[in-house]
Design a protein around this motif. Structure first.
Motif, PDB file in Angstrom:
ATOM      1  N   GLY A 265      -3.792  17.101   8.391  1.00 22.86           N
ATOM      2  CA  GLY A 265      -3.784  16.259   7.189  1.00 22.86           C
ATOM      3  C   GLY A 265      -5.189  16.008   6.667  1.00 22.86           C
ATOM      4  N   LYS A 266      -5.242  15.083   5.726  1.00 22.16           N
ATOM      5  CA  LYS A 266      -6.516  14.807   5.066  1.00 22.16           C
ATOM      6  C   LYS A 266      -7.465  14.012   5.962  1.00 22.16           C
ATOM      7  CE  LYS A 266      -3.963  14.489   0.749  1.00 22.16           C
ATOM      8  NZ  LYS A 266      -3.259  13.501  -0.077  1.00 22.16           N
TER       9      LYS A 266
ATOM     10  N   LEU B   9      -1.753  -3.136  10.686  1.00 27.28           N
ATOM     11  CA  LEU B   9      -1.136  -1.829  10.947  1.00 27.28           C
ATOM     12  C   LEU B   9      -1.149  -1.502  12.450  1.00 27.28           C
ATOM     13  CD1 LEU B   9      -0.832   1.132   8.854  1.00 27.28           C
ATOM     14  CD2 LEU B   9      -2.195   1.638  10.853  1.00 27.28           C
TER      15      LEU B   9
ATOM     16  N   MET C 161      -9.747  11.055   7.201  1.00 30.24           N
ATOM     17  CA  MET C 161      -9.414   9.619   7.176  1.00 30.24           C
ATOM     18  C   MET C 161     -10.174   8.824   6.104  1.00 30.24           C
ATOM     19  SD  MET C 161      -6.950   8.688   9.151  1.00 30.24           S
ATOM     20  CE  MET C 161      -6.195  10.113   8.435  1.00 30.24           C
TER      21      MET C 161
ATOM     22  N   ILE D 198      -8.935  -1.407   1.685  1.00 33.57           N
ATOM     23  CA  ILE D 198      -8.337  -1.838   2.955  1.00 33.57           C
ATOM     24  C   ILE D 198      -9.340  -2.729   3.704  1.00 33.57           C
ATOM     25  CG2 ILE D 198      -7.496  -1.019   5.208  1.00 33.57           C
ATOM     26  CD1 ILE D 198      -6.484   1.509   3.757  1.00 33.57           C
TER      27      ILE D 198
ATOM     28  N   GLN E  42      -1.193  13.578  14.390  1.00 36.61           N
ATOM     29  CA  GLN E  42      -2.491  12.952  14.683  1.00 36.61           C
ATOM     30  C   GLN E  42      -2.463  12.235  16.041  1.00 36.61           C
ATOM     31  OE1 GLN E  42      -3.558   9.572  12.236  1.00 36.61           O
ATOM     32  NE2 GLN E  42      -5.571  10.427  11.833  1.00 36.61           N
TER      33      GLN E  42
ATOM     34  N   ILE F  14     -11.924   3.946   7.438  1.00 42.60           N
ATOM     35  CA  ILE F  14     -10.741   3.519   6.682  1.00 42.60           C
ATOM     36  C   ILE F  14     -10.986   2.215   5.915  1.00 42.60           C
ATOM     37  CG2 ILE F  14      -8.374   2.630   6.966  1.00 42.60           C
ATOM     38  CD1 ILE F  14      -7.965   4.759   9.159  1.00 42.60           C
TER      39      ILE F  14
ATOM     40  N   VAL G 219      -8.673   9.977   2.515  1.00 44.43           N
ATOM     41  CA  VAL G 219      -7.319   9.550   2.166  1.00 44.43           C
ATOM     42  C   VAL G 219      -7.242   8.048   1.866  1.00 44.43           C
ATOM     43  CG1 VAL G 219      -6.455   9.248   4.507  1.00 44.43           C
ATOM     44  CG2 VAL G 219      -4.864   9.817   2.726  1.00 44.43           C
ATOM     45  N   HIS G 220      -8.076   7.250   2.531  1.00 44.73           N
ATOM     46  CA  HIS G 220      -7.995   5.799   2.351  1.00 44.73           C
ATOM     47  C   HIS G 220      -9.025   5.247   1.358  1.00 44.73           C
ATOM     48  CE1 HIS G 220      -6.129   6.603   6.333  1.00 44.73           C
ATOM     49  NE2 HIS G 220      -5.236   5.781   5.872  1.00 44.73           N
TER      50      HIS G 220
ATOM     51  N   THR H 126       4.047   6.145  -1.447  1.00 47.52           N
ATOM     52  CA  THR H 126       3.779   7.167  -0.423  1.00 47.52           C
ATOM     53  C   THR H 126       5.006   7.986  -0.043  1.00 47.52           C
ATOM     54  OG1 THR H 126       2.015   5.807   0.456  1.00 47.52           O
ATOM     55  CG2 THR H 126       2.895   7.444   1.947  1.00 47.52           C
TER      56      THR H 126
ATOM     57  N   MET I  50     -11.579   4.851  13.920  1.00 45.29           N
ATOM     58  CA  MET I  50     -11.200   5.158  12.534  1.00 45.29           C
ATOM     59  C   MET I  50     -11.349   3.940  11.623  1.00 45.29           C
ATOM     60  SD  MET I  50      -7.830   7.416  13.122  1.00 45.29           S
ATOM     61  CE  MET I  50      -7.833   8.750  14.305  1.00 45.29           C
TER      62      MET I  50
ATOM     63  N   MET J  96      -8.682   2.339  -1.563  1.00 44.41           N
ATOM     64  CA  MET J  96      -7.490   1.506  -1.334  1.00 44.41           C
ATOM     65  C   MET J  96      -7.847   0.040  -1.088  1.00 44.41           C
ATOM     66  SD  MET J  96      -4.791   3.626   0.976  1.00 44.41           S
ATOM     67  CE  MET J  96      -4.414   5.341   0.707  1.00 44.41           C
TER      68      MET J  96
ATOM     69  N   PHE K 149       0.823  -1.212   0.000  1.00 47.12           N
ATOM     70  CA  PHE K 149       0.000   0.000   0.000  1.00 47.12           C
ATOM     71  C   PHE K 149       0.861   1.269   0.000  1.00 47.12           C
ATOM     72  CE2 PHE K 149      -2.939  -3.123   1.746  1.00 47.12           C
ATOM     73  CZ  PHE K 149      -4.148  -2.771   1.181  1.00 47.12           C
TER      74      PHE K 149
ATOM     75  N   GLN L  36       2.413  13.555   9.504  1.00 47.53           N
ATOM     76  CA  GLN L  36       0.959  13.584   9.728  1.00 47.53           C
ATOM     77  C   GLN L  36       0.554  12.642  10.852  1.00 47.53           C
ATOM     78  OE1 GLN L  36      -0.816  15.841   8.373  1.00 47.53           O
ATOM     79  NE2 GLN L  36       0.728  16.475   6.913  1.00 47.53           N
TER      80      GLN L  36
ATOM     81  N   HIS M 222      -6.014  -5.865   7.170  1.00 44.52           N
ATOM     82  CA  HIS M 222      -4.972  -4.852   6.918  1.00 44.52           C
ATOM     83  C   HIS M 222      -4.924  -3.855   8.081  1.00 44.52           C
ATOM     84  CE1 HIS M 222      -5.878  -5.660   2.406  1.00 44.52           C
ATOM     85  NE2 HIS M 222      -4.760  -6.295   2.747  1.00 44.52           N
ATOM     86  N   PHE M 223      -6.111  -3.449   8.509  1.00 45.92           N
ATOM     87  CA  PHE M 223      -6.206  -2.473   9.607  1.00 45.92           C
ATOM     88  C   PHE M 223      -5.555  -3.049  10.872  1.00 45.92           C
ATOM     89  CE2 PHE M 223      -8.103  -0.285  13.172  1.00 45.92           C
ATOM     90  CZ  PHE M 223      -8.247   1.029  12.749  1.00 45.92           C
TER      91      PHE M 223
END
Ligand code: HEM
Length: 151
Positions: free
Chosen positions: A96-97, A116, A99, A108, A83, A148, A102-103, A71, A144, A106, A67, A79, A112-113
């Motif tokens: 920043g952007k 991370l 949530m 996700i 945050q 996301i 921005v995602h 970047t 979030m 993608m 992903f 960012q 994946h979450f």
């Protein structure tokens, strides 16, 4: 004032206004003074260090590294640091952007979450943050998940 307060309606309005003022003050105090998680993470310098360790852990994680190929890692780190600082009660403002935005697109997943979040726990562990504190940061990220995750 005394004669005015004799009117029941005025008395009622006055009481409601007093209750509202008290709860607004209590809320402002609870958000502005509770920076205990921020302090336990080592304040802004501690968070910067955690994020600095977090990025290479993500980039080595086979589950999610793809992903982040395109970047700007410096921007991402800055960012994330702002945050996390703001979320834990520190004196920062995330600029920043959004949530979801921005995602978006993608693809996700929850897996994946979680990967991370796990990487973030590893970065915190590396910085000797106790699990009770690292769980608190991860708990602040939980809301979030919905904006996301899109798969
Ligand atoms: C709680 C979980 C997460 C948080 C708090 C988070 C936060 C952020 C933030 C603050 C940014 C930078 C926004 C900006 O540049 O203005 C970002 C970007 C990004 N996030 Fe996340 N993120 C999360 C989960 C994920 C997951 C699970 C993935 C993929 C596995 C992901 C992939 C990305 C990518 C690829 C970018 C960079 C987008 C770009 O290059 O413009 N994020 N994220």
């Amino acid at each position: 004032m005394k004669t005015l307060l004799k009117t029941p309606l005025i008395r009622l309005i006055f009481s409601i206004a007093m209750i509202a003022a008290t709860s607004v003050t209590a809320q402002a105090q609870s958000t502005s003074t509770d920076d205990s998680v921020f302090q336990s993470l080592g304040a802004k310098a501690g968070i910067d260090k955690i994020v600095e360790d977090f990025i290479p852990i993500i980039l080595a994680d086979q589950r999610i590294k793809r992903f982040f190929e395109q970047t700007d890692k410096k921007r991402l780190a800055a960012q994330l640091s702002d945050q996390f600082c703001e979320l834990t009660g520190g004196p920062c403002q995330y600029k920043g952007k959004d949530m979801h935005e921005v995602h978006e697109g993608m693809n996700i997943s929850n897996a994946h979450f979680n990967a991370l979040a796990e990487d973030l726990q590893i970065a915190m562990e590396k910085n000797n943050i106790s699990s009770s504190i690292s769980n608190k940061l991860v708990a602040k990220l939980a809301p979030m998940q919905r904006p996301i995750v899109s798969k």
